[in-house]
Design a protein around this motif. Structure first.
Motif, PDB file in Angstrom:
ATOM      1  N   LEU A 409     -45.008 -40.680  39.514  1.00 12.63           N
ATOM      2  CA  LEU A 409     -44.151 -41.391  38.223  1.00 12.63           C
ATOM      3  C   LEU A 409     -42.792 -41.813  38.686  1.00 12.63           C
ATOM      4  CD1 LEU A 409     -44.777 -37.420  36.298  1.00 12.63           C
ATOM      5  CD2 LEU A 409     -46.125 -39.776  35.913  1.00 12.63           C
ATOM      6  N   LEU A 410     -42.261 -41.003  39.591  1.00 11.83           N
ATOM      7  CA  LEU A 410     -40.522 -42.114  39.998  1.00 11.83           C
ATOM      8  C   LEU A 410     -40.971 -43.464  39.904  1.00 11.83           C
ATOM      9  CD1 LEU A 410     -38.591 -38.998  41.536  1.00 11.83           C
ATOM     10  CD2 LEU A 410     -38.269 -40.403  38.638  1.00 11.83           C
ATOM     11  N   ALA A 411     -41.969 -43.700  40.850  1.00 14.53           N
ATOM     12  CA  ALA A 411     -42.225 -44.711  41.369  1.00 14.53           C
ATOM     13  C   ALA A 411     -42.706 -46.099  40.528  1.00 14.53           C
ATOM     14  CB  ALA A 411     -43.905 -44.563  42.712  1.00 14.53           C
ATOM     15  N   ALA A 412     -43.575 -45.247  39.240  1.00 14.29           N
ATOM     16  CA  ALA A 412     -44.531 -45.921  38.677  1.00 14.29           C
ATOM     17  C   ALA A 412     -43.122 -46.825  37.364  1.00 14.29           C
ATOM     18  CB  ALA A 412     -45.339 -45.142  37.765  1.00 14.29           C
ATOM     19  N   PHE A 413     -42.068 -45.724  37.312  1.00 13.17           N
ATOM     20  CA  PHE A 413     -41.211 -46.473  36.423  1.00 13.17           C
ATOM     21  C   PHE A 413     -40.210 -46.969  37.083  1.00 13.17           C
ATOM     22  CE2 PHE A 413     -42.206 -42.518  34.037  1.00 13.17           C
ATOM     23  CZ  PHE A 413     -42.767 -42.680  32.888  1.00 13.17           C
ATOM     24  N   VAL A 414     -40.298 -46.808  38.337  1.00 10.07           N
ATOM     25  CA  VAL A 414     -39.442 -48.000  39.145  1.00 10.07           C
ATOM     26  C   VAL A 414     -40.041 -49.430  39.177  1.00 10.07           C
ATOM     27  CG1 VAL A 414     -37.640 -49.118  41.294  1.00 10.07           C
ATOM     28  CG2 VAL A 414     -38.071 -45.882  40.407  1.00 10.07           C
ATOM     29  N   THR A 415     -40.918 -49.283  39.679  1.00 13.02           N
ATOM     30  CA  THR A 415     -41.826 -49.957  39.440  1.00 13.02           C
ATOM     31  C   THR A 415     -41.335 -50.911  38.382  1.00 13.02           C
ATOM     32  OG1 THR A 415     -43.301 -49.808  41.034  1.00 13.02           O
ATOM     33  CG2 THR A 415     -44.137 -51.078  39.996  1.00 13.02           C
ATOM     34  N   ILE A 416     -41.995 -50.548  37.574  1.00 15.44           N
ATOM     35  CA  ILE A 416     -41.939 -51.000  35.581  1.00 15.44           C
ATOM     36  C   ILE A 416     -40.900 -51.431  35.845  1.00 15.44           C
ATOM     37  CG2 ILE A 416     -42.066 -50.787  33.492  1.00 15.44           C
ATOM     38  CD1 ILE A 416     -44.012 -48.481  34.534  1.00 15.44           C
ATOM     39  N   ALA A 417     -39.665 -50.959  35.976  1.00 17.00           N
ATOM     40  CA  ALA A 417     -38.336 -51.841  35.878  1.00 17.00           C
ATOM     41  C   ALA A 417     -37.937 -52.583  36.360  1.00 17.00           C
ATOM     42  CB  ALA A 417     -36.866 -50.832  35.884  1.00 17.00           C
ATOM     43  N   LEU A 418     -38.418 -52.877  38.103  1.00 16.24           N
ATOM     44  CA  LEU A 418     -38.364 -54.056  37.964  1.00 16.24           C
ATOM     45  C   LEU A 418     -38.983 -55.413  37.747  1.00 16.24           C
ATOM     46  CD1 LEU A 418     -38.682 -52.860  42.365  1.00 16.24           C
ATOM     47  CD2 LEU A 418     -36.513 -54.550  41.256  1.00 16.24           C
ATOM     48  N   TRP A 419     -39.832 -55.128  38.117  1.00 12.93           N
ATOM     49  CA  TRP A 419     -41.364 -56.302  37.322  1.00 12.93           C
ATOM     50  C   TRP A 419     -41.064 -56.821  35.784  1.00 12.93           C
ATOM     51  CZ3 TRP A 419     -45.238 -56.209  33.739  1.00 12.93           C
ATOM     52  CH2 TRP A 419     -46.438 -57.709  33.901  1.00 12.93           C
ATOM     53  N   SER A 421     -37.093 -56.298  35.074  1.00 13.00           N
ATOM     54  CA  SER A 421     -35.797 -57.289  34.992  1.00 13.00           C
ATOM     55  C   SER A 421     -36.345 -58.845  36.124  1.00 13.00           C
ATOM     56  CB  SER A 421     -35.159 -56.383  35.415  1.00 13.00           C
ATOM     57  OG  SER A 421     -36.146 -56.284  37.016  1.00 13.00           O
ATOM     58  N   ASN A 422     -37.795 -59.009  36.673  1.00 12.64           N
ATOM     59  CA  ASN A 422     -37.675 -59.887  37.367  1.00 12.64           C
ATOM     60  C   ASN A 422     -37.216 -59.904  38.470  1.00 12.64           C
ATOM     61  OD1 ASN A 422     -39.472 -62.530  37.817  1.00 12.64           O
ATOM     62  ND2 ASN A 422     -37.420 -63.533  37.604  1.00 12.64           N
ATOM     63  N   ALA A 423     -36.548 -58.829  39.201  1.00 11.94           N
ATOM     64  CA  ALA A 423     -36.172 -58.684  40.097  1.00 11.94           C
ATOM     65  C   ALA A 423     -36.882 -58.645  41.204  1.00 11.94           C
ATOM     66  CB  ALA A 423     -35.812 -56.937  40.707  1.00 11.94           C
ATOM     67  N   TRP A 424     -36.097 -60.501  42.204  1.00 13.85           N
ATOM     68  CA  TRP A 424     -37.128 -60.659  43.401  1.00 13.85           C
ATOM     69  C   TRP A 424     -38.231 -61.359  42.809  1.00 13.85           C
ATOM     70  CZ3 TRP A 424     -35.633 -55.557  44.868  1.00 13.85           C
ATOM     71  CH2 TRP A 424     -34.393 -55.326  45.851  1.00 13.85           C
ATOM     72  N   SER A 465     -43.089 -72.033  52.596  1.00 13.60           N
ATOM     73  CA  SER A 465     -42.899 -70.683  51.818  1.00 13.60           C
ATOM     74  C   SER A 465     -41.948 -69.773  52.555  1.00 13.60           C
ATOM     75  CB  SER A 465     -43.897 -70.988  50.919  1.00 13.60           C
ATOM     76  OG  SER A 465     -43.806 -69.383  49.741  1.00 13.60           O
ATOM     77  N   GLU A 466     -41.477 -68.820  51.854  1.00 11.16           N
ATOM     78  CA  GLU A 466     -41.200 -67.713  52.449  1.00 11.16           C
ATOM     79  C   GLU A 466     -42.024 -67.168  51.844  1.00 11.16           C
ATOM     80  OE1 GLU A 466     -36.540 -66.409  52.479  1.00 11.16           O
ATOM     81  OE2 GLU A 466     -37.264 -67.766  50.905  1.00 11.16           O
ATOM     82  N   PRO A 467     -42.773 -65.220  52.014  1.00 12.15           N
ATOM     83  CA  PRO A 467     -43.512 -64.804  51.556  1.00 12.15           C
ATOM     84  C   PRO A 467     -42.648 -63.447  51.249  1.00 12.15           C
ATOM     85  CG  PRO A 467     -42.575 -63.599  53.663  1.00 12.15           C
ATOM     86  CD  PRO A 467     -41.958 -65.081  53.110  1.00 12.15           C
ATOM     87  N   TRP A 468     -43.389 -63.914  49.566  1.00  7.95           N
ATOM     88  CA  TRP A 468     -43.086 -62.663  48.509  1.00  7.95           C
ATOM     89  C   TRP A 468     -43.637 -61.423  48.447  1.00  7.95           C
ATOM     90  CZ3 TRP A 468     -38.258 -63.848  45.554  1.00  7.95           C
ATOM     91  CH2 TRP A 468     -38.187 -65.454  46.604  1.00  7.95           C
ATOM     92  N   MET A 469     -43.046 -60.433  47.720  1.00  2.00           N
ATOM     93  CA  MET A 469     -43.561 -58.990  47.629  1.00  2.00           C
ATOM     94  C   MET A 469     -43.671 -58.857  46.236  1.00  2.00           C
ATOM     95  SD  MET A 469     -43.068 -56.526  50.805  1.00  2.00           S
ATOM     96  CE  MET A 469     -41.270 -57.034  50.802  1.00  2.00           C
ATOM     97  N   GLY A 470     -44.887 -58.331  45.605  1.00  2.03           N
ATOM     98  CA  GLY A 470     -44.664 -57.016  43.968  1.00  2.03           C
ATOM     99  C   GLY A 470     -44.320 -56.355  44.109  1.00  2.03           C
ATOM    100  N   ALA A 471     -43.944 -56.265  42.919  1.00  3.96           N
ATOM    101  CA  ALA A 471     -42.747 -55.321  42.157  1.00  3.96           C
ATOM    102  C   ALA A 471     -43.272 -53.312  42.987  1.00  3.96           C
ATOM    103  CB  ALA A 471     -43.140 -55.214  40.935  1.00  3.96           C
ATOM    104  N   ALA A 472     -44.613 -53.613  42.893  1.00  6.73           N
ATOM    105  CA  ALA A 472     -44.661 -51.760  43.416  1.00  6.73           C
ATOM    106  C   ALA A 472     -45.046 -52.093  45.138  1.00  6.73           C
ATOM    107  CB  ALA A 472     -46.322 -51.972  43.352  1.00  6.73           C
TER     108      ALA A 472
END
Length: 873
Positions: A409-419, A421-424, A465-472
């Motif tokens: 649950l904690l990982a899910a909510f942090v992931t949602i917040a990152l996504w 907010s468009n962080a990275w 390009s540089e490599p990029w990772m998704g929020a999760a």
């Protein structure tokens, strides 16, 4: 009898049923006034015998045992809190009070209860899970390493190795589980028992026979252990295609059988040597219960137990035997799995919320089974889904599952917040993806940054390009880093006593390594630390540590030769550096796994360290990761098998010989099939026939380039884009520190004791993409219902059937999956027969399955630094 002991321990006797009107039922109370909370979870035991031994125990002896028990188990989440409270009360008594009460022993309920606890700990096991599945007795005359075992174990090891290796590169994969081998072995063993000659022979002074009598539980489990060590698709199946195929690294030497065999032996047997050297930490101690092993033990027991006590359970008295219960539930699951597995696959991926609006990006991101966070309260009707994250339903304790769920649950909510907010720049990518992406929001093509020899080309890199990772994926990496730090500190704080006892025992063996092994004649505390099963094993000659060390050294030599005589471009010393990692982490990670049932995955740590040691070398990373991660993973798997043999009282030398033999069979078959697999048309491409698209090899190649060629410094170095992810390490230390402080401040708070910081992080790590909460929530329901409702209300029923059910359902699924594949999905030009209707086609509609980004890039634009700016460092 203490009011704190449930009276459900009265054993069933057929004679009583025939001669009396009242049947003694396990789980039925003796008297209404005598039924209370079962603090010690005493069940299916001979109460009179236990009480007789308790009466014979001196008060001083009882006090000493309880004091040592409390010291060992005070931080053990598997040990009942109520029993610890009673121990604290008992140990807190002034000595003179104990002496006075001893004069009136018959009226001292607490003293009686503590003596029974002391008897349970010394004559059986402190844990109900162990007592319910493992007999505290042994018959040393029972044969274990027999002609039947050698023949059946070899045939099944060979069959499983062949199928698992052949289909390891297929999507979806097909495999035979060790439970299937266990099922096949029983009728075959009974057939050989009936028809093989019973004549006795003498060889080298030892008498033997093709048919030594009844096919017994030790033989059956030894065959299952052989299946465990050989039924696995090892890293060879990913490494060889990655190195050999022209669109990967195109290394022709990787097609050599000798190269394949030497490295397979090295990868595999290193772990086996490590398992033997760490037995005194991970196998012998009573706290190392290995919860995941009980399903196999229960399956074995269901075929070989002659005891069938009626038990009180839901809907009355249950008289069905374990064997019949297994067969009935196995058949039910075999029939049922055809629906989620073939006929109505939407039952498996029951993402009913996204069906409402398939193209709604936000709804899919939060609730989608495939591609989203999976925040769905009822996401599946498929028992097999919770297996996807490495857990077997009904086998892991409640505290493990609940702590993991907190992490999910904690990982899910942090992931949602990152996504959101468009962080990275994660908003331009799917929320839950484990793929690497380019700055144009397309799949990252690593071939565009390599030269003709598959080495890193900075000029090409700057133009791509540089490599990029998704929020999760970002959150998952942070959790991995936190988990490693938390594991280290947690083990130091709470398992240093276990490690000290194991080290004390190990030092004695190395002082005189060639002495006759009496393995464990230790002091009383070590006896208690080891439990009755260890003491029963003393009758059998032990395999000394130096023999396991020889296996380890030979395996390392094979691996080094494999690197040295072929143009790998990697120094053989990489094997030495790689083995150092499991040597350091095997005991702390193994202790956590042996107690919680969940492994600590070391792949990210191995990639991080390997890439940092020698950046720019993908091949070097491949070998370091293999020896650093796979050696530890397989070593812990072998440790679990050693515990199975330990519980079944199989002579250690027999286990040692058969594990080596079955693993050798696996190495020959695995290496022998590689070139055959590489000859498949279009192998390792999307157009491959028979589905041989090599998903593991593709991921392995990308990982090797990502961590080896690019290296961690380009991603996590000072001032780099993902540097903040390294905060996971101090966060892990901090969380364990806060937990330790809370335990000290509130020692009586049971909910704090049941927290496990490592398992919280472990849940977040195992949840990582492409998995999500949908894969986990079902196991929460199952575990809470079984362990908290059934176990507490119908303890004897739970003890008799829980682990049998845990074995029967996966076995039914495995057999059904094989029948579905070979019977209805026979390949024809690479296409497979399916039922075309809504229940199977709804799975990939809209954003379900592929994930949809929240933000869209204007055509021709990129995010991050501009291409050609020279800012890709």
């Amino acid at each position: 009898m203490s009011k704190h002991l449930d009276a459900e321990v009265v054993p069933y006797n057929e004679k009583d049923e025939k001669n009396t009107a009242t049947t003694a039922v396990v789980g039925a109370p003796i008297a209404e006034d005598d039924v209370a909370k079962n603090d010690l979870e005493l069940v299916s035991a001979n109460l009179e015998e236990i009480e007789a031994k308790a009466n014979a125990m001196s008060n001083e002896q009882c006090h000493n045992i309880i004091a040592k028990l409390y010291k060992i188990h005070q931080h053990d989440q598997n040990f009942p809190r109520t029993a610890l409270d009673r121990m604290e009360e008992f140990l807190g008594r002034p000595q003179h009070e104990t002496e006075e009460l001893a004069k009136a022993y018959s009226h001292d309920e607490l003293l009686k209860e503590m003596k029974i606890e002391a008897v349970l700990a010394t004559e059986n096991s402190p844990y109900l899970e162990v007592r319910a599945n493992v007999d505290p007795t042994d018959d040393p005359t029972l044969p274990s390493l027999t002609f039947r075992v050698l023949i059946l174990g070899s045939l099944l090891a060979g069959l499983g190795s062949f199928v698992d290796t052949l289909f390891a590169n297929r999507l979806p994969t097909v495999f035979i589980s060790a439970n299937v081998a266990q099922l096949i072995a029983y009728p075959c063993g009974r057939f050989m028992e009936r028809f093989l000659p019973t004549r006795k022979y003498k060889t080298f002074g030892k008498e033997w026979s093709f048919n030594p009598g009844r096919f017994n539980a030790k033989e059956h489990m030894l065959i299952a252990i052989m299946a465990n060590v050989s039924f696995s698709s090892g890293y060879t199946n990913s490494i060889i295609p990655t190195q050999a195929m022209p669109f990967f690294f195109n290394m022709e030497f990787a097609r050599s059988f000798l190269y394949q065999f030497l490295n397979t032996v090295g990868f595999t047997f290193v772990g086996y040597g490590l398992a033997g050297l760490t037995r005194r930490f991970l196998v012998y101690p009573s706290v190392a219960i290995w919860p995941s092993a009980f399903a196999q033990i229960a399956l074995n027991r269901s075929f070989h137990t002659e005891k069938n006590e009626p038990v009180k359970g839901p809907f009355g008295i249950w008289r069905i035997s374990r064997e019949k219960f297994f067969l009935v539930t196995f058949t039910m699951m075999f029939v049922y799995f055809w629906f989620p597995g073939y006929i109505f696959q939407a039952l498996s991926y029951f993402s009913w919320m996204t069906w409402i609006a398939p193209t709604n990006v936000n709804l899919a991101a939060i609730t989608s089974f495939a591609g989203g966070m999976g925040l769905n309260p009822w996401p599946t009707w498929d028992w097999n889904v919770p297996n996807a994250n490495g857990t077997i339903p009904l086998t892991l304790p409640t505290f493990t599952i609940i702590n993991q769920f907190i992490g999910v649950l904690l990982a899910a909510f942090v992931t949602i917040a990152l996504w959101y907010s468009n962080a990275w720049n994660t908003g331009y990518l799917p929320i839950n993806t484990n793929k690497t992406w380019s700055n144009a929001a397309t799949r990252y093509n690593v071939s565009k940054i390599l030269d003709s020899k598959s080495n890193f080309d900075n000029a090409k890199y700057q133009q791509y390009s540089e490599p990029w990772m998704g929020a999760a994926y970002i959150v998952c990496f942070m959790i991995y880093f936190a988990m490693y730090a938390a594991t280290l500190l947690y083990v130091i704080l709470y398992h240093r006593h276990d490690i000290a006892m194991g080290w004390k025992s190990l030092k004695k063996t190395f002082k005189n390594p060639f002495r006759k092994h009496d393995h464990h004649a230790e002091d009383d505390e070590n006896d208690l630390f080891e439990d009755v099963h260890m003491r029963l094993m003393r009758v059998y000659p032990e395999v000394p540590e130096w023999q396991y060390l020889i296996v380890l050294l030979i395996a390392m030599a094979c691996g080094m030769i494999g690197l040295g005589i072929y143009p790998t471009g990697v120094t053989p010393a990489t094997v030495l550096f790689g083995v150092l990692m499991p040597l350091v982490v095997m005991v702390p990670c193994g202790l956590v796994q042996a107690i919680t049932g969940m492994p600590i995955p070391l792949n990210v740590l191995a990639e991080f360290i390997g890439g940092a040691i020698k950046p720019g070398s993908a091949n070097s990373l491949i070998y370091f990761k293999t020896y650093g991660y796979i050696a530890a993973y397989q070593g812990l798997s072998f440790s679990s098998d050693l515990k199975l043999a330990h519980y079944l009282k199989i002579p250690p030398r027999h286990t040692f010989a058969m594990q080596l033999w079955a693993t050798t069979i696996y190495c020959f078959i695995c290496a022998g099939l590689q070139n055959y697999i590489l000859a498949f048309k279009d192998v390792c491409t999307p157009d491959a026939k028979f589905g041989m698209s090599c998903p593991g090899a593709n991921t392995f190649f990308t990982s090797a380039v990502f961590w080896g060629t690019l290296g961690p410094a380009r991603l996590f170095g000072s001032g780099k884009r993902y540097t903040l992810m390294l905060l996971g390490f101090p966060v892990g230390f901090a969380v364990v520190g806060v937990y330790w402080a809370l335990r000290k401040a509130f020692p009586k708070k049971e909910w704090i004791r049941q927290l496990h910081p490592v398992m919280i992080f472990n849940g977040g790590a195992y949840w990582g993409p492409p998995l999500n909460m949908s894969y986990f929530i079902g196991n929460v329901y199952i575990t809470v219902f079984s362990f908290q409702f059934i176990r507490k209300r119908y303890t004897a029923f739970w003890a008799k059937y829980n682990y049998v059910l845990a074995a029967s359902f996966p076995a039914g699924i495995a057999i059904a999956a094989l029948v579905i594949f070979f019977g209805t999905a026979i390949p024809k030009d690479g296409q497979y027969a399916t039922i075309n209707w809504w229940g199977n086609e709804v799975l990939g509609v809209g954003c379900e399955g592929r994930g949809c980004p929240r933000l869209k890039l204007p055509e021709g634009e990129v995010f991050g630094a501009p291409v050609g700016s020279g800012l890709f460092t």
